[in-house]
Structure formats: C-alpha cells, structure tokens
Design an enzyme around this catalytic site. Structure first.
Site, PDB file in Angstrom:
ATOM      1  N   GLY A 163       0.830  -1.214   0.000  1.00  0.00           N
ATOM      2  CA  GLY A 163       0.000   0.000   0.000  1.00  0.00           C
ATOM      3  C   GLY A 163       0.856   1.253   0.000  1.00  0.00           C
ATOM      4  N   ALA A 164       1.953   1.205  -0.784  1.00  0.00           N
ATOM      5  CA  ALA A 164       2.921   2.314  -0.777  1.00  0.00           C
ATOM      6  C   ALA A 164       2.325   3.606  -1.328  1.00  0.00           C
ATOM      7  CB  ALA A 164       4.153   1.915  -1.583  1.00  0.00           C
ATOM      8  N   ILE A 174      -0.673   7.024   4.293  1.00  0.00           N
ATOM      9  CA  ILE A 174       0.342   6.602   5.273  1.00  0.00           C
ATOM     10  C   ILE A 174       1.517   5.928   4.566  1.00  0.00           C
ATOM     11  CG2 ILE A 174       0.792   5.035   7.215  1.00  0.00           C
ATOM     12  CD1 ILE A 174      -2.122   5.477   8.102  1.00  0.00           C
ATOM     13  N   LYS A 230     -10.501  -4.287  10.547  1.00  0.00           N
ATOM     14  CA  LYS A 230      -9.190  -4.069  11.185  1.00  0.00           C
ATOM     15  C   LYS A 230      -8.996  -5.027  12.361  1.00  0.00           C
ATOM     16  CE  LYS A 230      -6.639  -1.575   9.856  1.00  0.00           C
ATOM     17  NZ  LYS A 230      -5.722  -1.850   8.719  1.00  0.00           N
ATOM     18  N   LEU A 253      -6.936   8.492  14.442  1.00  0.00           N
ATOM     19  CA  LEU A 253      -7.274   9.119  13.153  1.00  0.00           C
ATOM     20  C   LEU A 253      -6.051   9.909  12.685  1.00  0.00           C
ATOM     21  CD1 LEU A 253      -9.846   9.388  11.283  1.00  0.00           C
ATOM     22  CD2 LEU A 253      -9.988  11.708  12.163  1.00  0.00           C
TER      23      LEU A 253
HETATM   24  P1  NAP Z   1      -5.363   5.070   1.964  1.00  0.00           P
HETATM   25  O1  NAP Z   1      -4.659   6.272   1.510  1.00  0.00           O
HETATM   26  O2  NAP Z   1      -6.714   4.782   1.399  1.00  0.00           O
HETATM   27  O3  NAP Z   1      -4.419   3.826   1.729  1.00  0.00           O
HETATM   28  C1  NAP Z   1      -4.885   2.516   1.673  1.00  0.00           C
HETATM   29  C2  NAP Z   1      -3.866   1.698   0.912  1.00  0.00           C
HETATM   30  O4  NAP Z   1      -4.315   0.339   0.850  1.00  0.00           O
HETATM   31  C3  NAP Z   1      -3.716   2.207  -0.522  1.00  0.00           C
HETATM   32  O5  NAP Z   1      -2.369   2.137  -0.885  1.00  0.00           O
HETATM   33  C4  NAP Z   1      -4.554   1.191  -1.299  1.00  0.00           C
HETATM   34  O6  NAP Z   1      -4.106   1.006  -2.626  1.00  0.00           O
HETATM   35  C5  NAP Z   1      -4.279  -0.057  -0.508  1.00  0.00           C
HETATM   36  N1  NAP Z   1      -5.302  -1.062  -0.790  1.00  0.00           N
HETATM   37  C6  NAP Z   1      -6.628  -1.008  -0.504  1.00  0.00           C
HETATM   38  N2  NAP Z   1      -7.233  -2.121  -0.972  1.00  0.00           N
HETATM   39  C7  NAP Z   1      -6.262  -2.872  -1.568  1.00  0.00           C
HETATM   40  C8  NAP Z   1      -6.243  -4.116  -2.234  1.00  0.00           C
HETATM   41  N3  NAP Z   1      -7.364  -4.843  -2.436  1.00  0.00           N
HETATM   42  N4  NAP Z   1      -5.062  -4.592  -2.701  1.00  0.00           N
HETATM   43  C9  NAP Z   1      -3.921  -3.873  -2.544  1.00  0.00           C
HETATM   44  N5  NAP Z   1      -3.872  -2.687  -1.934  1.00  0.00           N
HETATM   45  C10 NAP Z   1      -5.030  -2.198  -1.450  1.00  0.00           C
HETATM   46  O7  NAP Z   1      -5.554   5.063   3.530  1.00  0.00           O
HETATM   47  P2  NAP Z   1      -4.491   5.288   4.698  1.00  0.00           P
HETATM   48  O8  NAP Z   1      -5.100   6.249   5.608  1.00  0.00           O
HETATM   49  O9  NAP Z   1      -3.147   5.540   4.160  1.00  0.00           O
HETATM   50  O10 NAP Z   1      -4.552   3.857   5.405  1.00  0.00           O
HETATM   51  C11 NAP Z   1      -3.471   2.957   5.348  1.00  0.00           C
HETATM   52  C12 NAP Z   1      -3.618   1.929   6.432  1.00  0.00           C
HETATM   53  O11 NAP Z   1      -3.669   2.575   7.694  1.00  0.00           O
HETATM   54  C13 NAP Z   1      -4.864   1.057   6.360  1.00  0.00           C
HETATM   55  O12 NAP Z   1      -4.521  -0.233   6.802  1.00  0.00           O
HETATM   56  C14 NAP Z   1      -5.793   1.705   7.366  1.00  0.00           C
HETATM   57  O13 NAP Z   1      -6.735   0.797   7.884  1.00  0.00           O
HETATM   58  C15 NAP Z   1      -4.781   2.093   8.421  1.00  0.00           C
HETATM   59  N6  NAP Z   1      -5.220   3.156   9.333  1.00  0.00           N
HETATM   60  C16 NAP Z   1      -5.500   4.388   8.842  1.00  0.00           C
HETATM   61  C17 NAP Z   1      -5.894   5.386   9.719  1.00  0.00           C
HETATM   62  C18 NAP Z   1      -6.191   6.782   9.235  1.00  0.00           C
HETATM   63  O14 NAP Z   1      -6.790   7.553   9.989  1.00  0.00           O
HETATM   64  N7  NAP Z   1      -5.794   7.149   8.036  1.00  0.00           N
HETATM   65  C19 NAP Z   1      -6.011   5.119  11.088  1.00  0.00           C
HETATM   66  C20 NAP Z   1      -5.715   3.842  11.554  1.00  0.00           C
HETATM   67  C21 NAP Z   1      -5.308   2.869  10.661  1.00  0.00           C
HETATM   68  P3  NAP Z   1      -4.579   1.992  -3.806  1.00  0.00           P
HETATM   69  O15 NAP Z   1      -3.689   3.183  -3.658  1.00  0.00           O
HETATM   70  O16 NAP Z   1      -4.341   1.208  -5.035  1.00  0.00           O
HETATM   71  O17 NAP Z   1      -6.019   2.315  -3.554  1.00  0.00           O
END
Ligand code: NAP
Length: 357
Positions: A11-12, A16, A163, A192
């Site tokens: 998920g580079a 995050i 999660k 968040l």
């Molecule tokens: P984000 O920008 O939506 O990133 C999600 C990442 O996961 C993206 O790179 C996305 O790829 C990838 N992904 C989703 N479905 C996928 C699939 N089927 N196969 C491969 N890759 C997939 O959200 P983020 O905020 O950075 O979240 C990243 C992680 O942190 C997640 O695990 C989330 O649950 C966790 N988290 C986030 C928060 C927050 O507040 N942001 C808080 C706690 C935990 P694409 O770029 O191709 O869509």
C-alpha cells in the site's frame, strides 16, 4: 542495518504508505513498494518523488490483497515487511465482506509469503478501531492495547470489524506452527491520522479536516476524534522494525482526543485572517440527522455524536521513544498541505508556510 537491507511496504501509494516509504529512504533502507497498478500515474508519481533517493532505492511492484499473484516476488530478498495496505473507504459499505475479506485474506497472504521467504519481522498497520472500535463508551476511560474491540457489538462498523479481524488473524498466524521460521510481528495502531499530504490523493482521515477549511461546512458536528500525526505514524512503523522490545507488541500511536469544534478553533486562529471561514458553531444533532440521509460522511458521524473516546500513547513513548508532535502542528500542517496541493482553494490573503516532513 546494512546498506542493502530491503523493506517491503504494501500500500505504498496510500496516505500513510508514502510517508512510511519516505522515512525508510531517509533512514537509508532500500524499499520495495506494492501498488495495485503501475499504470496509475496519479498514485505512483508522488511516491517516486517523495525522497531524492526514490529514483535509485525504491522499486514499485504490482500486488492486490485479493489475489495470490505477485506476493511471492514482492517478499523475495526482503528483511522486513511493513504491511500498510487495507481498504479504508469514506462511506459505510452495505456488504461488510467488501472490507473484511481483503483485510483478513490480504494480511494472511502477506504474512504467509513473508514467513516462507524468511522475513525477520513484520510491522502491521492495525488501528485503534481494533482496541475499541465499537461505540459504547463512558466518555472518560483511556483505552489501551490490552483491549480488543467487541466483535459482538452492533455498533462495530464494517471497517472497524475488518481491522480487528485482520489483526487477530495476524497474531494467530504468528503463534501457529505455520510460522516455522519464527518471524516476529509488531502491530501499530494509529488513531485518526492527519498531517501533511503528499501529492493530491489523500486518505479518508484527512477529509475530516478538509471540510472545516474548505467552506463546505457551516457548523461543526459534536463529535470527538483521537488524532495522530502521519509523520509520527511513519516513524513508529520504521522504528518498530528494529527496536528489540517492540517484537510481539501492539503499539497505539495517538496524540490526543479533541472535539471537532476545538479543531476548527485551531484552524480559525491560523487561517481566519487569511480569509478562510472555519465554522465555530456546533451543529444541532437533529440537523445532522437530516443531512445524514444524503451525505454518507455525515451518516458515519451519527453514532459518535456527543461521545468521547480516548486512547493511551504510553507504549509509543516508552517502547518506541516517540513523543507525539503537538496537535496544533498536525492540524495546521494538514491544512497548509491541502491548500498548497490545490485541494483547498488559495485565497488572495493566503500566506504559505514551509511544512517540515
Ligand atoms: P489510503 O490512503 O486509502 O491507503 C490505503 C492503501 O491500501 C492504498 O495504498 C490502497 O491502494 C491499498 N489497498 C486497498 N485495498 C487494496 C487491495 N485490495 N489490494 C492492494 N492494496 C489495497 O488510507 P491510509 O489512511 O493511508 O490507510 C493505510 C492503512 O492505515 C490502512 O490499513 C488503514 O486501515 C490504516 N489506518 C488508517 C488510519 C487513518 O486515519 N488514516 C487510522 C488507523 C489505521 P490503492 O492506492 O491502489 O487504492
């Protein structure tokens, strides 16, 4: 760490993920990052520009959490894995499995491939949702890593369920005989996440702040969020790979819990004189109820009205030795990055400020 130590980041291309890649490159690691499509320039270009060393030390490969293809190759030759990828939508899907399956099956795909490849340690991005993602609260308890979200609660949403189940599946795998190489696991549980965006694509969490500065919200909903800074989250993932005491730990990354009205006040103090109208009045709950019928992001807030959720950051400070940035810095830097990226319009009085990454 040797100059050739390689880390896989899944998920580079996410909000995050890019920061994790940037910190790894800054620390001198080689990085392999997974994306769903190498043809998606909007998602790939910001990663390739996130650090001067990206051109020589970063390799992007394709892999999808819902498919087996690509994972064996992705983990080949890497010492550590940071598994960030998981679906994080800004609406509540009708079918919880659309989130649960990629989160759980994807986590197991990554862990199994990593164990077979002899990876030493995996840092998994979980969430405070897996500590206390259900919405019953006494408004005063500070929840910590000893707790797990109540899977039986009707207030546990599909994302929070995804999660929790993914993290539980990861710990079960690590303790199972299938983990023959005794690969280590540490889970990072961010609150968040806010902080500077890289590129113009940003995750669901920053949306909460965008709506307070882009003029689209006349009033502020009466909800709290526990916040953390994406730069602290990235640092926590990278440190957790090598800090001995982190192995086998769940570590929550959290700055503090604020009412959205307090967040808007901080934004108004910085940006009010630049012509940004950040709402200061609390929205009446019945008004939000009407809007929730047509606005999916407002609908997501309804079960949180008037509730306080607090999370401990003791382990982040004691085990990883990370002091969270001041919440004001995180809030203000998020807004500057949204304006500079053109996500929020620039007013004629806008005074840019350099945001430190
Ligand atoms: P984000 O920008 O939506 O990133 C999600 C990442 O996961 C993206 O790179 C996305 O790829 C990838 N992904 C989703 N479905 C996928 C699939 N089927 N196969 C491969 N890759 C997939 O959200 P983020 O905020 O950075 O979240 C990243 C992680 O942190 C997640 O695990 C989330 O649950 C966790 N988290 C986030 C928060 C927050 O507040 N942001 C808080 C706690 C935990 P694409 O770029 O191709 O869509």
């Amino acid at each position: 760490m040797s100059a050739s130590t390689t880390v896989l980041v899944t998920g580079a291309s996410g909000f995050i993920g890019i920061h994790v890649v940037r910190v790894l490159l800054k620390e001198g690691y080689r990085v392999r990052g997974t994306v769903r499509s190498l043809k998606n320039d909007t998602k790939c270009k910001p990663i390739l520009e996130c650090h001067p060393d990206a051109k020589t030390k970063l390799q992007l490969v394709e892999a999808d959490l819902t498919k087996d293809e690509g994972w064996e190759e992705a983990v080949r030759g890497v010492k550590y894995v940071i598994h960030v990828a998981s679906p994080f939508p800004n609406f509540v899907p009708k079918d919880p499995d659309s989130l649960v399956r990629p989160a759980v099956d994807g986590t197991l795909r990554v862990l199994k491939a990593a164990a077979r490849a002899g990876v030493a340690r995996v840092a998994l991005t979980s969430s405070i949702a897996s500590i206390h993602g259900h919405l019953e609260t006494d408004n005063v308890t500070v929840y910590n890593e000893t707790e797990w979200a109540d899977l039986e609660s009707p207030t546990l949403g599909p994302y929070e369920r995804s999660k929790t189940l993914a993290e539980k599946a990861a710990w079960e795998f690590i303790k199972s005989p299938e983990n023959a190489s005794k690969m280590e696991l540490v889970t990072i549980l961010p609150a968040l996440v806010i902080g500077p965006i890289v590129g113009t694509d940003f995750g669901t969490s920053v949306m909460s702040l965008k709506r307070l500065i882009d003029g689209s919200s006349p009033m502020v909903p009466g909800v709290t969020f526990a916040f953390c800074d994406v730069r602290d989250v990235a640092e926590a993932h990278v440190k957790s790979l090598t800090v001995k005491e982190a192995a086998g730990e769940r570590i929550c990354v959290c700055t503090e819990t604020l009412w959205m009205q307090e967040v808007s006040k901080i934004l108004h103090k910085e940006f009010g004189s630049m012509g940004y109208r950040c709402p200061q009045r609390k929205a009446p709950n019945f008004g939000l109820w009407f809007i929730s019928w047509i606005d999916a992001t407002v609908a997501m807030l309804m079960p949180r009205l008037d509730k306080v959720f607090k999370y401990s950051n003791e382990k982040m400070k004691t085990i990883l030795k990370i002091q969270p940035r001041p919440i004001e810095t995180s809030i203000v830097d998020t807004a500057y990055s949204l304006i500079d990226a053109g996500v929020v319009r620039k007013t004629s009085k806008y005074q840019p400020k350099k945001v430190e990454l």
